[in-house]
Motif scaffolding. Sequence first.
Motif, PDB file in Angstrom:
ATOM      1  N   GLY A 120       4.311 -43.578 -19.735  1.00  0.00           N
ATOM      2  CA  GLY A 120       4.040 -43.953 -18.357  1.00  0.00           C
ATOM      3  C   GLY A 120       4.457 -42.883 -17.373  1.00  0.00           C
ATOM      4  O   GLY A 120       4.986 -43.190 -16.318  1.00  0.00           O
ATOM      5  N   ALA A 121       4.236 -41.633 -17.700  1.00  0.00           N
ATOM      6  CA  ALA A 121       4.665 -40.544 -16.838  1.00  0.00           C
ATOM      7  C   ALA A 121       4.058 -40.632 -15.457  1.00  0.00           C
ATOM      8  O   ALA A 121       4.590 -40.097 -14.506  1.00  0.00           O
ATOM      9  N   GLY A 122       2.953 -41.328 -15.303  1.00  0.00           N
ATOM     10  CA  GLY A 122       2.324 -41.457 -14.003  1.00  0.00           C
ATOM     11  C   GLY A 122       2.754 -42.708 -13.261  1.00  0.00           C
ATOM     12  O   GLY A 122       2.119 -43.110 -12.313  1.00  0.00           O
ATOM     13  N   THR A 123       3.828 -43.331 -13.688  1.00  0.00           N
ATOM     14  CA  THR A 123       4.265 -44.565 -13.058  1.00  0.00           C
ATOM     15  C   THR A 123       5.001 -44.275 -11.770  1.00  0.00           C
ATOM     16  O   THR A 123       5.259 -43.136 -11.422  1.00  0.00           O
ATOM     17  N   GLU A 124       5.379 -45.346 -11.094  1.00  0.00           N
ATOM     18  CA  GLU A 124       6.067 -45.237  -9.818  1.00  0.00           C
ATOM     19  C   GLU A 124       7.330 -44.388  -9.957  1.00  0.00           C
ATOM     20  O   GLU A 124       8.088 -44.570 -10.890  1.00  0.00           O
ATOM     21  N   PRO A 125       7.576 -43.476  -8.983  1.00  0.00           N
ATOM     22  CA  PRO A 125       8.775 -42.653  -9.076  1.00  0.00           C
ATOM     23  C   PRO A 125      10.058 -43.465  -8.933  1.00  0.00           C
ATOM     24  O   PRO A 125      11.103 -43.035  -9.345  1.00  0.00           O
ATOM     25  N   GLU A 126       9.978 -44.679  -8.359  1.00  0.00           N
ATOM     26  CA  GLU A 126      11.167 -45.502  -8.163  1.00  0.00           C
ATOM     27  C   GLU A 126      11.587 -46.226  -9.437  1.00  0.00           C
ATOM     28  O   GLU A 126      12.539 -46.971  -9.414  1.00  0.00           O
ATOM     29  N   GLU A 127      10.837 -46.078 -10.492  1.00  0.00           N
ATOM     30  CA  GLU A 127      11.161 -46.791 -11.723  1.00  0.00           C
ATOM     31  C   GLU A 127      12.610 -46.522 -12.099  1.00  0.00           C
ATOM     32  O   GLU A 127      13.073 -45.392 -12.105  1.00  0.00           O
ATOM     33  N   SER A 128      13.306 -47.571 -12.417  1.00  0.00           N
ATOM     34  CA  SER A 128      14.711 -47.430 -12.786  1.00  0.00           C
ATOM     35  C   SER A 128      14.827 -46.880 -14.199  1.00  0.00           C
ATOM     36  O   SER A 128      13.905 -46.987 -15.007  1.00  0.00           O
ATOM     37  N   GLY A 129      15.982 -46.332 -14.464  1.00  0.00           N
ATOM     38  CA  GLY A 129      16.250 -45.861 -15.813  1.00  0.00           C
ATOM     39  C   GLY A 129      16.161 -46.998 -16.807  1.00  0.00           C
ATOM     40  O   GLY A 129      15.659 -46.840 -17.907  1.00  0.00           O
ATOM     41  N   LYS A 130      16.619 -48.174 -16.398  1.00  0.00           N
ATOM     42  CA  LYS A 130      16.584 -49.338 -17.282  1.00  0.00           C
ATOM     43  C   LYS A 130      15.147 -49.722 -17.632  1.00  0.00           C
ATOM     44  O   LYS A 130      14.831 -49.971 -18.795  1.00  0.00           O
ATOM     45  N   ALA A 131      14.253 -49.728 -16.635  1.00  0.00           N
ATOM     46  CA  ALA A 131      12.849 -50.067 -16.889  1.00  0.00           C
ATOM     47  C   ALA A 131      12.205 -49.035 -17.809  1.00  0.00           C
ATOM     48  O   ALA A 131      11.441 -49.385 -18.707  1.00  0.00           O
ATOM     49  N   PHE A 132      12.514 -47.780 -17.581  1.00  0.00           N
ATOM     50  CA  PHE A 132      11.960 -46.719 -18.417  1.00  0.00           C
ATOM     51  C   PHE A 132      12.436 -46.875 -19.856  1.00  0.00           C
ATOM     52  O   PHE A 132      11.649 -46.788 -20.803  1.00  0.00           O
ATOM     53  N   VAL A 133      13.731 -47.113 -20.037  1.00  0.00           N
ATOM     54  CA  VAL A 133      14.290 -47.269 -21.378  1.00  0.00           C
ATOM     55  C   VAL A 133      13.654 -48.470 -22.075  1.00  0.00           C
ATOM     56  O   VAL A 133      13.306 -48.403 -23.251  1.00  0.00           O
ATOM     57  N   GLU A 134      13.471 -49.563 -21.348  1.00  0.00           N
ATOM     58  CA  GLU A 134      12.844 -50.748 -21.941  1.00  0.00           C
ATOM     59  C   GLU A 134      11.416 -50.462 -22.385  1.00  0.00           C
ATOM     60  O   GLU A 134      10.995 -50.883 -23.460  1.00  0.00           O
ATOM     61  N   ARG A 135      10.656 -49.737 -21.572  1.00  0.00           N
ATOM     62  CA  ARG A 135       9.286 -49.406 -21.956  1.00  0.00           C
ATOM     63  C   ARG A 135       9.281 -48.463 -23.159  1.00  0.00           C
ATOM     64  O   ARG A 135       8.500 -48.635 -24.092  1.00  0.00           O
ATOM     65  N   PHE A 136      10.163 -47.472 -23.151  1.00  0.00           N
ATOM     66  CA  PHE A 136      10.265 -46.530 -24.265  1.00  0.00           C
ATOM     67  C   PHE A 136      10.644 -47.275 -25.538  1.00  0.00           C
ATOM     68  O   PHE A 136      10.109 -47.009 -26.615  1.00  0.00           O
ATOM     69  N   GLU A 137      11.546 -48.237 -25.423  1.00  0.00           N
ATOM     70  CA  GLU A 137      11.948 -49.030 -26.585  1.00  0.00           C
ATOM     71  C   GLU A 137      10.779 -49.841 -27.143  1.00  0.00           C
ATOM     72  O   GLU A 137      10.597 -49.930 -28.354  1.00  0.00           O
ATOM     73  N   ARG A 138       9.964 -50.420 -26.260  1.00  0.00           N
ATOM     74  CA  ARG A 138       8.785 -51.172 -26.724  1.00  0.00           C
ATOM     75  C   ARG A 138       7.815 -50.253 -27.452  1.00  0.00           C
ATOM     76  O   ARG A 138       7.229 -50.632 -28.473  1.00  0.00           O
ATOM     77  N   LEU A 139       7.631 -49.046 -26.940  1.00  0.00           N
ATOM     78  CA  LEU A 139       6.751 -48.092 -27.611  1.00  0.00           C
ATOM     79  C   LEU A 139       7.281 -47.749 -28.999  1.00  0.00           C
ATOM     80  O   LEU A 139       6.520 -47.708 -29.972  1.00  0.00           O
ATOM     81  N   LEU A 140       8.572 -47.503 -29.093  1.00  0.00           N
ATOM     82  CA  LEU A 140       9.155 -47.181 -30.391  1.00  0.00           C
ATOM     83  C   LEU A 140       9.054 -48.358 -31.350  1.00  0.00           C
ATOM     84  O   LEU A 140       8.816 -48.167 -32.552  1.00  0.00           O
ATOM     85  N   ASP A 141       9.218 -49.568 -30.848  1.00  0.00           N
ATOM     86  CA  ASP A 141       9.059 -50.749 -31.699  1.00  0.00           C
ATOM     87  C   ASP A 141       7.641 -50.812 -32.267  1.00  0.00           C
ATOM     88  O   ASP A 141       7.440 -51.162 -33.434  1.00  0.00           O
ATOM     89  N   GLY A 142       6.657 -50.472 -31.452  1.00  0.00           N
ATOM     90  CA  GLY A 142       5.271 -50.440 -31.922  1.00  0.00           C
ATOM     91  C   GLY A 142       5.074 -49.394 -33.006  1.00  0.00           C
ATOM     92  O   GLY A 142       4.405 -49.648 -34.018  1.00  0.00           O
ATOM     93  N   TRP A 143       5.684 -48.223 -32.817  1.00  0.00           N
ATOM     94  CA  TRP A 143       5.588 -47.175 -33.835  1.00  0.00           C
ATOM     95  C   TRP A 143       6.298 -47.591 -35.110  1.00  0.00           C
ATOM     96  O   TRP A 143       5.863 -47.275 -36.208  1.00  0.00           O
ATOM     97  N   ARG A 144       7.411 -48.311 -34.990  1.00  0.00           N
ATOM     98  CA  ARG A 144       8.126 -48.775 -36.178  1.00  0.00           C
ATOM     99  C   ARG A 144       7.226 -49.682 -37.004  1.00  0.00           C
ATOM    100  O   ARG A 144       7.180 -49.585 -38.234  1.00  0.00           O
TER     101      ARG A 144
END
Length: 113
Positions: free
Chosen positions: A8-32
């Motif tokens: 989601g590199a094109g997402t809102e610049p205000e995205e919190s670190g927590k939201a980013f980590v949660e999205r990254f975690e969901r992506l990794l879960d999909g890859w798993r």
Amino acid sequence: MAETTSTGAGTEPEESGKAFVERFERLLDGWRGRLDELLVQVDLASKDVRDELHRRTGAVENAYLAARKRLGELPRDAGADLSSVRSGAEQLLDDLRQAYQAAEGAVRRSRDA
């Protein structure tokens, strides 16, 4: 496949670190999940190609573990600058995608042989 590889590199610049980590975690879960499915196919492969396929899926596993490790290091506070974090995460996911595609291609070729 774009949604499974993009952080989601094109997402809102205000995205919190927590939201980013949660999205990254969901992506990794999909890859798993995809990796687990690929490992089942490797186990079903003929014995003569199984070692090669295990080597290739090992590379995917290593890329996944590196991304998972990086996930634990990501900043979670709202004030963190996520631009460099996003860039690194995108590279990790790209490495994971490439390793997965190479392993998946080897599995596919072994079934066709």
